[in-house]
Design a protein around this motif. Structure first.
Motif, mmCIF file in Angstrom:
data_model
loop_
_atom_site.group_PDB
_atom_site.id
_atom_site.type_symbol
_atom_site.label_atom_id
_atom_site.label_comp_id
_atom_site.label_asym_id
_atom_site.label_seq_id
_atom_site.Cartn_x
_atom_site.Cartn_y
_atom_site.Cartn_z
ATOM 1 N N PHE A 182 -23.334 -9.973 33.584
ATOM 2 C CA PHE A 182 -22.604 -10.883 34.480
ATOM 3 C C PHE A 182 -21.123 -10.549 34.359
ATOM 4 N N GLU A 183 -20.327 -11.155 35.225
ATOM 5 C CA GLU A 183 -18.890 -10.872 35.226
ATOM 6 C C GLU A 183 -18.115 -12.162 35.435
ATOM 7 N N ALA A 184 -17.034 -12.293 34.692
ATOM 8 C CA ALA A 184 -16.127 -13.438 34.853
ATOM 9 C C ALA A 184 -14.736 -12.886 35.129
ATOM 10 N N ASN A 185 -14.238 -13.119 36.327
ATOM 11 C CA ASN A 185 -12.919 -12.610 36.682
ATOM 12 C C ASN A 185 -11.824 -13.555 36.190
ATOM 13 N N GLN A 186 -10.629 -13.032 36.175
ATOM 14 C CA GLN A 186 -9.486 -13.810 35.685
ATOM 15 C C GLN A 186 -9.393 -15.156 36.396
ATOM 16 N N GLY A 187 -9.315 -16.228 35.580
ATOM 17 C CA GLY A 187 -9.153 -17.565 36.114
ATOM 18 C C GLY A 187 -10.432 -18.241 36.534
ATOM 19 N N GLU A 188 -11.582 -17.546 36.491
ATOM 20 C CA GLU A 188 -12.848 -18.143 36.895
ATOM 21 C C GLU A 188 -13.456 -18.969 35.769
ATOM 22 N N THR A 189 -14.309 -19.891 36.152
ATOM 23 C CA THR A 189 -15.066 -20.705 35.202
ATOM 24 C C THR A 189 -16.537 -20.334 35.316
ATOM 25 N N VAL A 190 -17.103 -19.920 34.212
ATOM 26 C CA VAL A 190 -18.514 -19.549 34.157
ATOM 27 C C VAL A 190 -19.219 -20.538 33.233
ATOM 28 N N ALA A 191 -20.267 -21.171 33.731
ATOM 29 C CA ALA A 191 -21.010 -22.155 32.942
ATOM 30 C C ALA A 191 -22.387 -21.599 32.592
ATOM 31 N N PHE A 192 -22.834 -21.884 31.390
ATOM 32 C CA PHE A 192 -24.153 -21.473 30.934
ATOM 33 C C PHE A 192 -25.027 -22.712 30.759
ATOM 34 N N VAL A 193 -26.199 -22.677 31.356
ATOM 35 C CA VAL A 193 -27.130 -23.790 31.224
ATOM 36 C C VAL A 193 -28.482 -23.243 30.797
ATOM 37 N N GLY A 194 -29.288 -24.107 30.237
ATOM 38 C CA GLY A 194 -30.607 -23.705 29.771
ATOM 39 C C GLY A 194 -31.018 -24.559 28.598
ATOM 40 N N HIS A 195 -32.289 -24.507 28.274
ATOM 41 C CA HIS A 195 -32.792 -25.308 27.175
ATOM 42 C C HIS A 195 -32.285 -24.771 25.838
ATOM 43 N N THR A 196 -32.418 -25.578 24.798
ATOM 44 C CA THR A 196 -32.006 -25.168 23.452
ATOM 45 C C THR A 196 -32.714 -23.876 23.061
ATOM 46 N N GLY A 197 -31.930 -22.918 22.546
ATOM 47 C CA GLY A 197 -32.499 -21.642 22.141
ATOM 48 C C GLY A 197 -32.527 -20.609 23.246
#
Length: 607
Positions: free
Chosen positions: A387-402
């Protein structure tokens, strides 16, 4: 054999001594090797060490000279009734005793200084090592148990260096000197004195064989008790919330009982030493007096003065053996503690920066994952993540524990190193960046906010130590923390402990946001920073976070999906794989896992 001999008294308490002994066998290290490492610390001050040796040698020589002069007084002056010579000899004895006391004082004075410097260096090395170890090392161990190595184990080394080193050296010198003088005076009485040596050796061997392992068990039990206490004290709210007081008291009692039993047997068996040695000492006196008396009556090989000298030298001969046995037991305890210290010092440190790693004074904040995989202790955690996160972007990670959310964050910050693939910052592989350079451009706001003991001003300034008071206040205002700080009795000079007593969880979180703002990072990592917060404080935190995230590349671990709807990119993880990614609207339209997870949370909130 040791366990079979001593485990019976433990059985009524069902202490798992077999398990303890097996663990100690796994952790046992080379005895002489540990001694050499302690010696290497002592030799850092060769001048002071030489003075200690010189003072000990002087003390030992004068302790031999005194009894010899008493024997001379009996044979040469008392028997012959020569008063003048006796007076001069008594003056000489007074001088011997004076310088003997002076040299004892000096040897103790110099050795205490040497011992304190040694344990100071050991403590510094251990503390420094803590900061060089990877995060994974602390994740697998109780913090209290590690603290025990820094305090109890090193204190054991300190006690032995202050007392045992001088005693052992003095005992060896006295033993050798006494033997030489005894042979020169009477080989026959010397041979008689030697009769008890095999008995002393066998007694010593029986005792030390058992106390060595027991002291290791005792040090391990101390570490377990400290670790458990630290864990339970830190988690008192959880203990009381779930009414687990009786259970934790019972578990502590089990650990405390193990410590009591190991300490009891270690001290009991070690306590046999002086009793056995004193018994053999009295036996030696009796034998010397009997044989010496026969030789004096029937031959001219021995005089009354020689018998007096021998009875005193016999005591001096057995006393060093007694002291050696006692000090050896203390030495075993110190070795057990030193082994635990060196065990930490020998742990693999966090990987050093690659040879071509560079400093980056400025970065933009473009982060890219290219087919990154990572396994923890042979267990796959992430598989071909891109994946890629450009300058100033907000990237969120979701998913179950583990699912791998926290692991991604640990890889970005290089708390762990990825196994394959590539992670770049502004096009440069982060493995080609020095860790300190990488992390100085990052700030963390975690779910469990951590404050150090000190003032609020010091806690905010922690991320940028050269910041002015005006900068601290400005950061607090941007984090919506200034108002609550000014309501405290001492404002920014209010002293907090590490638990942040006196302020709420939400207020602590605002302070950590202020700390991050003051650092002015290019990359921001948020781990559910608004969880377990009241609604009003949450609004303040969300407003502060928006200000903090503005213009910065932000990575957010989210459990409540309503907090990340404005994220530029949302990445859905499952079993270490990316199964969906896009913004909120795109993922809702896909009606995949994210859609169902979001709808489920919305329904739960509505209900």
């Amino acid at each position: 054999m040791l366990i079979n001999e001593i485990k019976a008294p433990f059985q009524h308490n069902k202490i798992p001594f077999e398990q303890v002994d097996i663990e100690n066998k796994k952790r046992a290290k080379n005895f002489s090797g540990t001694l050499r490492r302690i010696w290497s610390y002592l030799t850092r001050e060769k001048g002071k060490l030489f003075l200690v040796f010189f003072a000990v040698a002087t003390t030992s020589g004068l302790s031999l000279l005194g009894p010899y002069m008493v024997g001379m007084a009996i044979d040469d002056f008392i028997v012959t009734r020569e008063v003048d010579g006796l007076v001069y000899l008594l003056i000489g004895l007074i001088a011997v005793f004076f310088f003997h006391s002076l040299s004892m004082f000096l040897q103790n004075f110099w050795m205490i200084g040497l011992a304190q410097n040694t344990v100071k260096d050991m403590r510094e090395n251990l503390f420094n090592q803590f900061h060089r170890l990877p995060i994974s090392y602390f994740d697998k161990r109780q913090h209290g148990e590690l603290m025990s190595r820094l305090t109890n184990d090193i204190d054991n080394v300190n006690v032995v260096l202050n007392t045992s080193v001088i005693q052992i050296l003095s005992s060896v010198l006295t033993l050798v000197g006494t033997l030489i003088v005894m042979i020169s005076l009477s080989p026959i009485l010397t041979l008689v004195t030697m009769i008890i040596i095999p008995m002393m050796f066998l007694a010593m061997r029986w005792i030390t064989k058992r106390t060595g392992r027991l002291y290791k068990m005792q040090q391990r039990a101390i570490g377990e008790v400290n670790g458990y206490v630290e864990e339970i004290v830190s988690g008192q709210h959880v203990v009381k919330t779930y009414s687990q007081e009786d259970r934790v008291i019972h578990e502590f009692d089990e650990r405390n009982t193990t410590l009591k039993e190991t300490g009891f047997w270690a001290q009991t068996i070690a306590g046999f030493t002086p009793k056995v040695m004193n018994t053999l000492n009295f036996l030696s006196f009796g034998i010397i007096a009997f044989v010496g008396g026969l030789l004096t009556i029937n031959t001219e090989l021995v005089t009354v003065g020689v018998i007096v000298i021998f009875t005193e030298y016999a005591r001096q001969f057995t006393r060093p053996l007694n002291e050696l046995s006692n000090q050896f037991n203390m030495l075993l305890s110190a070795i057990a503690g030193a082994e635990r210290v060196f065990n930490v010092l020998d742990q693999t440190q966090e990987e050093i920066d690659e040879e071509n790693a560079k400093e980056f004074s400025t970065v933009c904040g473009n982060v890219k994952f290219e087919n990154v995989s990572f396994a923890y202790e042979d267990t796959p955690i992430l598989t071909n993540i891109s994946f890629e996160a450009n300058q100033g972007e907000t990237v969120a990670f979701v998913g179950h524990t583990g699912a791998g959310k926290t692991t991604i964050i640990n890889l970005i910050s290089r708390f762990y190193n990825y196994d394959s693939g590539r992670i770049t910052l502004d096009g440069t592989d982060i493995k080609n960046m020095k860790r300190s350079s990488l992390r100085q451009h990052m700030a963390f706001v975690l779910q469990d906010s951590f404050l150090f003991q000190g003032t609020i001003r010091e806690n905010i300034r922690y991320g940028k130590l050269d910041a002015s008071d005006e900068d601290v206040v400005l950061a607090a205002k941007d984090a919506n923390a200034h108002e609550l700080i000014m309501k405290l009795s001492d404002g920014y000079d209010t002293i907090l402990d590490q638990e942040g007593s006196g302020i709420s969880q939400g207020q602590k979180q605002l302070l950590t946001i202020a700390r991050a703002l003051l650092k002015e990072p290019k990359i921001l990592i948020l781990d559910e920073a608004t969880s377990n917060i009241d609604t009003i404080t949450e609004l303040k935190i969300q407003e502060a976070l928006k200000h903090l995230m503005q213009g910065r590349t932000s990575f957010v671990i989210a459990h409540r999906l309503n907090t990340i709807q404005e994220a530029d990119k949302i990445i859905m993880l499952e079993n270490g794989n990316i199964i969906e990614q896009g913004n909120h609207e795109q993922l809702i339209e896909q009606r995949g896992k994210y859609y169902h997870l979001y709808k489920g949370q919305v329904t739960d909130t509505a209900n």
